[in-house]
Design an enzyme around this catalytic site. Structure first.
Site, PDB file in Angstrom:
ATOM      1  CB  THR A 201      -0.930   0.019   1.222  1.00  0.00           C
ATOM      2  OG1 THR A 201      -1.787  -1.124   1.177  1.00  0.00           O
ATOM      3  CG2 THR A 201      -1.798   1.273   1.224  1.00  0.00           C
TER       4      THR A 201
ATOM      5  CE  LYS B 271      -5.507  -1.393   2.220  1.00  0.00           C
ATOM      6  NZ  LYS B 271      -4.224  -2.103   2.126  1.00  0.00           N
TER       7      LYS B 271
ATOM      8  CE  LYS C 180       1.654   2.388   4.500  1.00  0.00           C
ATOM      9  NZ  LYS C 180       2.023   1.137   3.778  1.00  0.00           N
TER      10      LYS C 180
END
Length: 345
Positions: free
Chosen positions: A143, A219, A294
């Site tokens: 990611t 995502k 993050k």
């Protein structure tokens, strides 16, 4: 020397054992019957993913693994040896993986490392001049931000060394271990089948969201919502409990009402409400607060680059920064926000 379709042969053998669709596709032509695979990144997600991949591949196929943590590689090789699930080769560098494997999967922690690993793999631009002449098929399950992913993709395609698919996943460490991950992929339509066949060896669902970069867009949007829902659930649970409500009764009401969400129903932040949740295990395991922070910041950055307004994003990011710095919360599942807020444990 007679050539055969290595990837198609691999998929055909998988179909006989019930692990893949009975679909023959000629992705490469080589002189050996077995296929070669690569996996880079044996972290909390990558290790169980690679383990499931190795278990579902035909035994005669070879899996090359690589990680900066040699202990993780040694432990993986030892575990595979004990279970006798197939061939594993330890690679000293990402380049060694790329030189020996046709299909390469990466699961790495941040954009800088992804960019560095792929630069290492494709430089010099001579992969197709080696023993394996076919262009490589790269699947990045990390990611990261969309711009970095597109830069990596462009460097691969412009050098003629392969195809790149972004495939971030959802399901956490539990899903990685159980092989129930959902992958969101960004890919040209002619690469969807191949990516899907590979990813279903490590997960349960593959969702094609569009061209390269689309998987990450989906995502990041999802994880932005998840991060905010987690904070809101912690606040609401703390609120109701402080007002005298029983935690399980409160959660039960929320989960059949309009406040229902994954953090309330599956990952409830109050210890004892969901016996299997990280909160009931001292907030150990699960989706680490640092990773949640993050992903939230990656989403905020991408939104800013697109000129979008996120009035709740900055507040949530500041809160996660504070939680991450708190010694009683650092390194815990992101539901530990409840503890930071002073919730009753």
């Amino acid at each position: 020397m007679k050539t055969v379709c290595r990837f198609a042969a691999s998929m055909s053998r998988l179909a006989l054992t019930g692990n893949a669709a009975a679909r023959r596709r000629c992705f490469s032509s080589t002189s050996a019957a077995q296929a070669t695979w690569g996996f880079i990144g044996l972290g909390r997600m990558g290790y169980p993913m690679a383990k499931n991949l190795r278990a579902k591949l035909p035994k005669e196929d070879t899996l090359f693994i690589q990680d900066v943590n040699k202990d993780a590689m040694d432990a993986f090789a030892a575990e595979i040896s004990e279970t006798a699930t197939g061939k594993v080769e330890l690679a000293a560098t990402p380049r060694q993986v790329a030189e020996n494997a046709e299909t390469i999967i990466t699961a790495l922690p941040n954009p800088a490392i992804v960019k560095s690993v792929y630069e290492f793999m494709i430089t010099p631009a001579s992969l197709t001049k080696g023993q394996i002449s076919q262009p490589r098929f790269f699947i990045d399950a990390s990611t990261i931000d969309i711009i970095t992913s597109r830069e990596v993709s462009e460097s691969i395609t412009s050098s003629g060394q392969g195809t790149f698919v972004d495939a971030p996943m959802s399901g956490g460490v539990v899903g990685a271990a159980a092989g129930t991950l959902t992958f969101m992929i960004g890919s040209p339509s002619n690469s969807v089948d191949r990516a899907t066949e590979a990813l279903l060896l490590m997960g349960r669902k593959v969702l094609h969201l569009g061209e390269q970069g689309a998987g990450l867009a989906g995502k990041l949007a999802n994880n932005y919502l998840l991060a905010l829902n987690n904070v809101a659930t912690a606040e609401a649970m703390n609120m109701g409990i402080k007002w005298g409500l029983d935690p399980k009764a409160l959660a039960g009401m929320i989960n059949i009402s309009t406040g229902r969400c994954w953090p309330s129903e599956v990952n409830n932040p109050v210890p004892g409400v969901i016996p299997t949740s990280p909160a009931s295990r001292g907030y150990e395991g699960g989706f680490g607060v640092a990773l949640a922070n993050k992903d939230l910041k990656l989403a905020i950055k991408a939104a800013e680059e697109a000129g979008l307004k996120l009035p709740m994003g900055k507040t949530a990011a500041d809160l996660y920064d504070a939680v991450e710095k708190d010694v009683s919360c650092k390194g815990k599942d992101f539901s530990v926000v409840y503890r930071y807020l002073g919730g009753k444990e």
